[in-house]
Design an enzyme around this catalytic site. Structure first.
Site, PDB file in Angstrom:
ATOM      1  N   GLN A  86      34.947  45.559  52.910  1.00 12.80           N
ATOM      2  CA  GLN A  86      36.283  45.900  52.419  1.00 12.80           C
ATOM      3  C   GLN A  86      36.316  47.355  51.980  1.00 12.80           C
ATOM      4  O   GLN A  86      37.362  47.862  51.589  1.00 12.80           O
ATOM      5  CB  GLN A  86      36.635  45.020  51.214  1.00 12.80           C
ATOM      6  CG  GLN A  86      36.676  43.547  51.515  1.00 12.80           C
ATOM      7  CD  GLN A  86      36.704  42.727  50.240  1.00 12.80           C
ATOM      8  OE1 GLN A  86      37.755  42.520  49.640  1.00 12.80           O
ATOM      9  NE2 GLN A  86      35.562  42.255  49.815  1.00 12.80           N
ATOM     10  N   ASN A  87      35.160  48.006  52.009  1.00 16.19           N
ATOM     11  CA  ASN A  87      35.089  49.375  51.498  1.00 16.19           C
ATOM     12  C   ASN A  87      35.591  50.377  52.532  1.00 16.19           C
ATOM     13  O   ASN A  87      35.355  50.220  53.726  1.00 16.19           O
ATOM     14  CB  ASN A  87      33.659  49.707  51.086  1.00 16.19           C
ATOM     15  CG  ASN A  87      33.180  48.804  49.966  1.00 16.19           C
ATOM     16  OD1 ASN A  87      34.003  48.152  49.321  1.00 16.19           O
ATOM     17  ND2 ASN A  87      31.886  48.739  49.748  1.00 16.19           N
ATOM     18  N   ASP A  89      34.869  53.671  52.118  1.00 15.49           N
ATOM     19  CA  ASP A  89      34.146  54.907  51.792  1.00 15.49           C
ATOM     20  C   ASP A  89      33.199  55.412  52.880  1.00 15.49           C
ATOM     21  O   ASP A  89      32.647  56.513  52.767  1.00 15.49           O
ATOM     22  CB  ASP A  89      33.393  54.755  50.463  1.00 15.49           C
ATOM     23  CG  ASP A  89      32.442  53.563  50.441  1.00 15.49           C
ATOM     24  OD1 ASP A  89      31.883  53.207  51.491  1.00 15.49           O
ATOM     25  OD2 ASP A  89      32.248  52.980  49.351  1.00 15.49           O
ATOM     26  N   HIS A 104      39.395  47.197  55.748  1.00 13.67           N
ATOM     27  CA  HIS A 104      40.471  47.898  55.048  1.00 13.67           C
ATOM     28  C   HIS A 104      40.617  49.363  55.478  1.00 13.67           C
ATOM     29  O   HIS A 104      41.162  50.175  54.740  1.00 13.67           O
ATOM     30  CB  HIS A 104      40.260  47.796  53.526  1.00 13.67           C
ATOM     31  CG  HIS A 104      40.443  46.405  52.995  1.00 13.67           C
ATOM     32  ND1 HIS A 104      40.082  46.015  51.724  1.00 13.67           N
ATOM     33  CD2 HIS A 104      40.963  45.295  53.578  1.00 13.67           C
ATOM     34  CE1 HIS A 104      40.366  44.733  51.556  1.00 13.67           C
ATOM     35  NE2 HIS A 104      40.890  44.265  52.669  1.00 13.67           N
ATOM     36  N   CYS A 133      54.645  66.911  59.247  1.00 14.62           N
ATOM     37  CA  CYS A 133      55.109  67.490  60.499  1.00 14.62           C
ATOM     38  C   CYS A 133      56.178  68.527  60.151  1.00 14.62           C
ATOM     39  O   CYS A 133      57.150  68.197  59.456  1.00 14.62           O
ATOM     40  CB  CYS A 133      55.698  66.411  61.404  1.00 14.62           C
ATOM     41  SG  CYS A 133      56.535  67.107  62.852  1.00 14.62           S
ATOM     42  N   CYS A 136      59.907  67.200  61.824  1.00 13.62           N
ATOM     43  CA  CYS A 136      60.668  66.038  61.341  1.00 13.62           C
ATOM     44  C   CYS A 136      60.296  65.624  59.915  1.00 13.62           C
ATOM     45  O   CYS A 136      60.942  64.770  59.322  1.00 13.62           O
ATOM     46  CB  CYS A 136      60.484  64.845  62.279  1.00 13.62           C
ATOM     47  SG  CYS A 136      58.831  64.137  62.210  1.00 13.62           S
ATOM     48  N   SER A 175      34.907  41.118  43.993  1.00 14.99           N
ATOM     49  CA  SER A 175      35.485  40.194  43.013  1.00 14.99           C
ATOM     50  C   SER A 175      36.007  38.934  43.695  1.00 14.99           C
ATOM     51  O   SER A 175      36.265  37.938  43.037  1.00 14.99           O
ATOM     52  CB  SER A 175      36.636  40.893  42.274  1.00 14.99           C
ATOM     53  OG  SER A 175      37.576  41.382  43.211  1.00 14.99           O
ATOM     54  N   ASN A 199      26.118  39.390  42.835  1.00 20.40           N
ATOM     55  CA  ASN A 199      27.029  40.116  41.948  1.00 20.40           C
ATOM     56  C   ASN A 199      26.530  39.953  40.515  1.00 20.40           C
ATOM     57  O   ASN A 199      26.212  38.842  40.111  1.00 20.40           O
ATOM     58  CB  ASN A 199      28.441  39.506  42.070  1.00 20.40           C
ATOM     59  CG  ASN A 199      29.535  40.434  41.572  1.00 20.40           C
ATOM     60  OD1 ASN A 199      29.450  40.923  40.445  1.00 20.40           O
ATOM     61  ND2 ASN A 199      30.539  40.671  42.388  1.00 20.40           N
TER      62      ASN A 199
HETATM   63  P1  OAD Z   1      36.677  44.998  42.837  1.00 20.53           P
HETATM   64  O1  OAD Z   1      36.767  46.299  42.092  1.00 20.53           O
HETATM   65  O2  OAD Z   1      37.774  44.005  42.692  1.00 20.53           O
HETATM   66  O3  OAD Z   1      35.343  44.251  42.427  1.00 20.53           O
HETATM   67  C1  OAD Z   1      34.108  44.907  42.383  1.00 20.53           C
HETATM   68  C2  OAD Z   1      33.033  43.859  42.188  1.00 20.53           C
HETATM   69  O4  OAD Z   1      31.774  44.513  42.249  1.00 20.53           O
HETATM   70  C3  OAD Z   1      33.078  43.114  40.848  1.00 20.53           C
HETATM   71  O5  OAD Z   1      32.956  41.725  41.073  1.00 20.53           O
HETATM   72  C4  OAD Z   1      31.842  43.652  40.104  1.00 20.53           C
HETATM   73  O6  OAD Z   1      31.255  42.665  39.253  1.00 20.53           O
HETATM   74  C5  OAD Z   1      30.936  43.930  41.269  1.00 20.53           C
HETATM   75  N1  OAD Z   1      29.864  44.915  41.006  1.00 20.53           N
HETATM   76  C6  OAD Z   1      29.858  45.990  40.176  1.00 20.53           C
HETATM   77  N2  OAD Z   1      28.700  46.656  40.253  1.00 20.53           N
HETATM   78  C7  OAD Z   1      27.935  45.996  41.169  1.00 20.53           C
HETATM   79  C8  OAD Z   1      26.635  46.184  41.733  1.00 20.53           C
HETATM   80  N3  OAD Z   1      25.863  47.216  41.351  1.00 20.53           N
HETATM   81  N4  OAD Z   1      26.181  45.299  42.656  1.00 20.53           N
HETATM   82  C9  OAD Z   1      26.946  44.262  43.053  1.00 20.53           C
HETATM   83  N5  OAD Z   1      28.186  44.019  42.573  1.00 20.53           N
HETATM   84  C10 OAD Z   1      28.669  44.875  41.649  1.00 20.53           C
HETATM   85  O7  OAD Z   1      36.451  45.383  44.355  1.00 20.53           O
HETATM   86  P2  OAD Z   1      36.644  44.527  45.667  1.00 20.53           P
HETATM   87  O8  OAD Z   1      36.314  43.097  45.452  1.00 20.53           O
HETATM   88  O9  OAD Z   1      35.943  45.251  46.749  1.00 20.53           O
HETATM   89  O10 OAD Z   1      41.489  46.732  49.023  1.00 20.53           O
HETATM   90  O11 OAD Z   1      38.185  44.659  45.914  1.00 20.53           O
HETATM   91  C11 OAD Z   1      38.697  44.146  47.103  1.00 20.53           C
HETATM   92  C12 OAD Z   1      39.812  44.975  47.563  1.00 20.53           C
HETATM   93  O12 OAD Z   1      40.759  45.085  46.517  1.00 20.53           O
HETATM   94  C13 OAD Z   1      39.486  46.434  47.846  1.00 20.53           C
HETATM   95  O13 OAD Z   1      38.930  46.617  49.123  1.00 20.53           O
HETATM   96  C14 OAD Z   1      40.842  47.043  47.801  1.00 20.53           C
HETATM   97  C15 OAD Z   1      41.522  46.259  46.692  1.00 20.53           C
HETATM   98  O14 OAD Z   1      42.735  45.758  47.057  1.00 20.53           O
HETATM   99  C16 OAD Z   1      42.544  47.446  49.401  1.00 20.53           C
HETATM  100  O15 OAD Z   1      42.851  48.494  48.871  1.00 20.53           O
HETATM  101  C17 OAD Z   1      43.270  46.849  50.552  1.00 20.53           C
END
Ligand code: OAD
Length: 229
Positions: A86-87, A89, A104, A133, A136, A175, A199
């Protein structure tokens, strides 16, 4: 085997997770409020600057031991791992997982906000924040999936196929709150795969997982995948 990764995967590289409190200039905003088309249309400069800040931050960091372990495993056991992230980066790709499925999109690229016309040409954009642009006025936007937008069809289909066919799914550093990505873990489980959450904190997917490993990705993955030697 499949791996579904989220923002926690890059946390130890120094990229803030999505739902962490923002810092500095951005502390007054929630990421969820900036990552939408409506927010961009309402204040393109502000949202563009937020992405510029994140782009600069990402350019200054390196993939961590977790990214490297997944890339190592993918090469060592060719064809056995489908990596879905989902990253946005690009750190998986920089670590060597060039075939990671980016659900994403990518923060490293941008595209036109509105359907490009004949006048919309990237070789001739008017610089600014965001660039536009000159004819436009169409704006450039980050090539990421914002809240409320559909995921890229081919990426989602490939991820779904991986979830259906894997015997083990690692759910790393997410998460588990955002669908359809989080739904891939349910698909894998329904198809008989072992689902393992990695996690340090609780997640929305803990209850459906067979096992929760409460460790940081960069700490756990090299050992788990046999890449620590
Ligand atoms: P979140 O910011 O919701 O969650 C990050 C998760 O990483 C949490 O559960 C933390 O406990 C965990 N975490 C933190 N440090 C960690 C580590 N060192 N090792 C393992 N886990 C760790 O991010 P995402 O779940 O990725 O999408 O969010 C999903 C999507 O929400 C993103 O891609 C973004 C957002 O909407 C879009 O923008 C479409």
């Amino acid at each position: 085997m499949a791996a579904l990764t989220g923002a926690g995967m890059s946390a130890e590289s120094g990229v803030p997770t999505f739902r962490d409190a923002q810092t500095g200039l951005w502390a007054q905003f929630r990421a969820e409020e900036l990552a939408t088309e409506a927010a961009f249309r309402a204040d393109p400069q502000r949202v563009w600057r937020w992405y510029q800040y994140r782009r600069e931050l990402i350019a200054a960091v390196e993939p961590n031991a977790g990214h490297r372990a997944l890339a190592w495993f993918g090469k060592r056991h060719s064809g056995r791992l489908t990596l879905v992230t989902q990253n946005v980066d690009g750190l998986h790709q920089r670590a060597g997982s060039g075939d990671a499925i980016a659900l994403h999109g990518s923060i490293l690229q941008d595209r036109w906000l509105d359907q490009p016309r004949a006048c919309c040409d990237v070789r001739n954009i008017e610089p600014g924040a965001p660039p536009r642009c000159p004819v436009c006025g169409n704006l450039r936007r980050p090539d990421v999936v914002w809240f409320g937008e559909a995921l890229p069809t081919r990426a989602l289909a490939a991820a779904d196929e991986a979830a259906r066919s894997c015997d083990l799914m690692l759910v790393i550093g997410t998460s588990g709150m955002v669908y359809p990505a989080a739904g891939l873990a349910h698909v894998a489980r329904r198809q008989g795969a072992l689902v393992v959450v990695i996690n340090p904190a609780e997640t929305e997917l803990d209850e459906m997982a067979h096992l929760c490993v409460r460790e940081r990705a960069a700490q756990c993955l090299p050992w788990l995948l046999g890449a620590s030697h």
